[in-house]
Motif scaffolding. Structure first.
Motif, PDB file in Angstrom:
ATOM      1  N   GLY A 125       1.240   0.014   7.101  1.00 43.72           N
ATOM      2  CA  GLY A 125       2.142  -1.826   7.592  1.00 43.72           C
ATOM      3  C   GLY A 125       3.376  -2.495   5.967  1.00 43.72           C
ATOM      4  O   GLY A 125       2.718  -3.249   5.737  1.00 43.72           O
ATOM      5  N   PRO A 126       3.967  -1.539   6.155  1.00 41.73           N
ATOM      6  CA  PRO A 126       5.425  -2.368   5.349  1.00 41.73           C
ATOM      7  C   PRO A 126       5.529  -3.193   5.118  1.00 41.73           C
ATOM      8  O   PRO A 126       5.772  -3.366   6.208  1.00 41.73           O
ATOM      9  CB  PRO A 126       5.597  -0.621   4.647  1.00 41.73           C
ATOM     10  N   ARG A 127       5.751  -3.790   4.578  1.00 36.43           N
ATOM     11  CA  ARG A 127       6.746  -4.910   4.488  1.00 36.43           C
ATOM     12  C   ARG A 127       7.800  -5.023   3.092  1.00 36.43           C
ATOM     13  O   ARG A 127       7.000  -4.874   2.550  1.00 36.43           O
ATOM     14  CB  ARG A 127       5.531  -6.247   3.611  1.00 36.43           C
ATOM     15  N   LEU A 128       8.986  -5.179   3.666  1.00 34.44           N
ATOM     16  CA  LEU A 128      10.056  -5.391   2.813  1.00 34.44           C
ATOM     17  C   LEU A 128      10.625  -7.279   3.031  1.00 34.44           C
ATOM     18  O   LEU A 128      10.502  -7.659   3.311  1.00 34.44           O
ATOM     19  CB  LEU A 128      11.580  -4.543   4.073  1.00 34.44           C
ATOM     20  N   VAL A 129      11.041  -7.139   1.392  1.00 28.83           N
ATOM     21  CA  VAL A 129      10.882  -7.849   0.497  1.00 28.83           C
ATOM     22  C   VAL A 129      12.546  -8.500  -0.355  1.00 28.83           C
ATOM     23  O   VAL A 129      12.457  -7.444  -1.129  1.00 28.83           O
ATOM     24  CB  VAL A 129       9.641  -8.539  -0.711  1.00 28.83           C
ATOM     25  N   VAL A 152       9.100  -3.236  -1.659  1.00 29.21           N
ATOM     26  CA  VAL A 152       8.536  -2.079  -0.060  1.00 29.21           C
ATOM     27  C   VAL A 152       7.415  -2.680  -0.614  1.00 29.21           C
ATOM     28  O   VAL A 152       6.527  -1.914  -1.417  1.00 29.21           O
ATOM     29  CB  VAL A 152       9.142  -1.047  -0.075  1.00 29.21           C
ATOM     30  N   GLU A 153       5.735  -3.181   0.255  1.00 28.31           N
ATOM     31  CA  GLU A 153       4.570  -3.270  -0.503  1.00 28.31           C
ATOM     32  C   GLU A 153       4.168  -3.519   0.780  1.00 28.31           C
ATOM     33  O   GLU A 153       4.394  -3.303   1.870  1.00 28.31           O
ATOM     34  CB  GLU A 153       4.539  -4.595  -1.442  1.00 28.31           C
ATOM     35  N   ALA A 154       2.527  -3.299   0.606  1.00 29.94           N
ATOM     36  CA  ALA A 154       1.401  -3.189   1.759  1.00 29.94           C
ATOM     37  C   ALA A 154       1.538  -4.407   2.853  1.00 29.94           C
ATOM     38  O   ALA A 154       1.994  -6.071   2.034  1.00 29.94           O
ATOM     39  CB  ALA A 154       0.128  -2.961   1.396  1.00 29.94           C
ATOM     40  N   GLY A 155       2.081  -4.247   3.626  1.00 28.24           N
ATOM     41  CA  GLY A 155       1.948  -5.544   4.930  1.00 28.24           C
ATOM     42  C   GLY A 155       0.515  -6.137   4.358  1.00 28.24           C
ATOM     43  O   GLY A 155      -0.831  -6.273   4.083  1.00 28.24           O
ATOM     44  N   TRP A 209      10.158  -0.246  -5.397  1.00 26.64           N
ATOM     45  CA  TRP A 209      11.831  -1.321  -5.744  1.00 26.64           C
ATOM     46  C   TRP A 209      13.059  -0.733  -6.299  1.00 26.64           C
ATOM     47  O   TRP A 209      12.303   0.165  -6.923  1.00 26.64           O
ATOM     48  CB  TRP A 209      11.120  -2.606  -6.397  1.00 26.64           C
ATOM     49  N   ARG A 233      14.898  -5.211  -3.273  1.00 34.95           N
ATOM     50  CA  ARG A 233      14.283  -5.288  -2.943  1.00 34.95           C
ATOM     51  C   ARG A 233      12.847  -4.402  -3.306  1.00 34.95           C
ATOM     52  O   ARG A 233      12.606  -3.780  -4.406  1.00 34.95           O
ATOM     53  CB  ARG A 233      15.006  -4.224  -1.734  1.00 34.95           C
ATOM     54  N   ARG A 253       4.442   2.226  -2.843  1.00 31.85           N
ATOM     55  CA  ARG A 253       4.892   1.095  -2.681  1.00 31.85           C
ATOM     56  C   ARG A 253       6.411   1.548  -4.167  1.00 31.85           C
ATOM     57  O   ARG A 253       6.187   2.017  -4.525  1.00 31.85           O
ATOM     58  CB  ARG A 253       4.250  -0.472  -3.016  1.00 31.85           C
TER      59      ARG A 253
END
Length: 215
Positions: A84-88, A212-215, A162, A210, A160
Motif C-alpha cells: 500500500g505505498p503512499r507518495l508524499v 514513498v512510504e507504506a500507506g 525518497w 517526494r 521505501r
C-alpha cells in the motif's frame, strides 16, 4: 550471496546504524547483546553467528543478506515496495534535511557527446551544494549553467525511499579564500581520487522532493 567476510559485516552494520541515527547502546538493546560486543563486531573482523546476525539485522531494520553485502553490485530498488505505498510531496525544509551534510548525488551536464547524468561526492555548506572535480571532467560542465542536481535514498529492507531535486545557478569557485574554506569544511572526498582542484557551487533556488512510504 557473496562470500562471507566478517569485517565487511561489521562495517555494514556500523554504516546502517549511523544512517539510522542510532547509538550502539540503542542497537545493542534491540538486538539483545552487550554494547561492548556490538562495538567489537563493528571494529573487528568478527562473526556473530547466525542467531546474533539475525537479531542485529532486525535491530537495524535490514536483512542478513544486506549485512553480508547481498545485492551490492545490483542497482537499488530491486526489492518489493512496501504494501500500500503512499507518495508524499516533501517541503523545502524536508528536502534540506534529507540532503543533510554530504553524500553522493547526481548532476546533469551537457557534454560534447550530449546530456549526461554523472555522480559526484557532495557536501552541503551554508545552504549550498558543493563538490570537487577536475577542470576537464564532466561534472565541471555544470559551472555557469542553471544546474540540476539530484539525491535519493532507497531502503530495500522496508521498501521505501525518497528523492530530492535541486535546481539553481552553478558557478566555479575562483576566490582562493573561499576555495580554501570549502577545502577545510567539506565532508566528502571524491571517491574517484586523483587531482580534483576545481570546486563547483550550486545555489539551490528550488527544492522539490517526494517520499514513498507504506500507506
Amino acid at each position: 550471496m557473496p562470500a562471507r567476510n566478517p569485517g565487511d559485516v561489521g562495517r555494514r552494520a556500523a554504516a546502517r546504524r549511523r544512517q539510522l541515527g542510532l547509538t550502539r547502546e540503542e542497537v545493542a538493546r534491540r538486538a539483545g547483546m552487550a554494547p561492548g560486543y556490538l562495538q567489537y563486531l563493528e571494529e573487528q573482523p568478527a562473526d556473530p553467528g547466525t542467531s546474533g546476525l539475525t537479531r542485529l539485522a532486525g535491530a537495524l531494520g535490514t536483512t542478513v543478506a544486506a549485512l553480508h553485502g547481498g545485492g551490492r553490485d545490483l542497482p537499488p530498488g530491486t526489492a518489493r515496495a512496501a504494501r500500500g505505498p503512499r507518495l508524499v510531496e516533501l517541503t523545502p525544509q524536508e528536502c534540506r534535511e534529507r540532503l543533510s551534510t554530504h553524500g553522493v548525488g547526481r548532476v546533469v551536464v551537457t557534454t560534447p557527446a550530449g546530456t549526461a547524468v554523472v555522480p559526484v561526492n557532495y557536501s552541503m555548506l551554508e545552504g549550498a551544494v558543493v563538490y570537487r572535480t577536475a577542470p576537464h571532467a564532466a561534472p565541471a560542465a555544470a559551472a555557469g549553467t542553471e544546474a540540476v542536481f539530484e539525491v535519493d535514498h532507497i531502503d530495500e529492507a522496508l521498501g521505501r525511499g525518497w528523492s530530492v531535486l535541486v535546481t539553481g545557478p552553478a558557478r566555479e569557485v575562483t576566490d582562493e579564500a573561499e576555495a580554501r574554506r570549502l577545502e577545510e569544511r567539506a565532508h566528502s572526498e571524491p571517491w574517484a581520487g586523483g587531482d580534483r582542484p576545481m570546486w563547483v557551487l550550486i545555489d539551490p533556488e528550488r527544492l522539490t522532493g517526494r517520499l514513498v512510504e507504506a500507506g
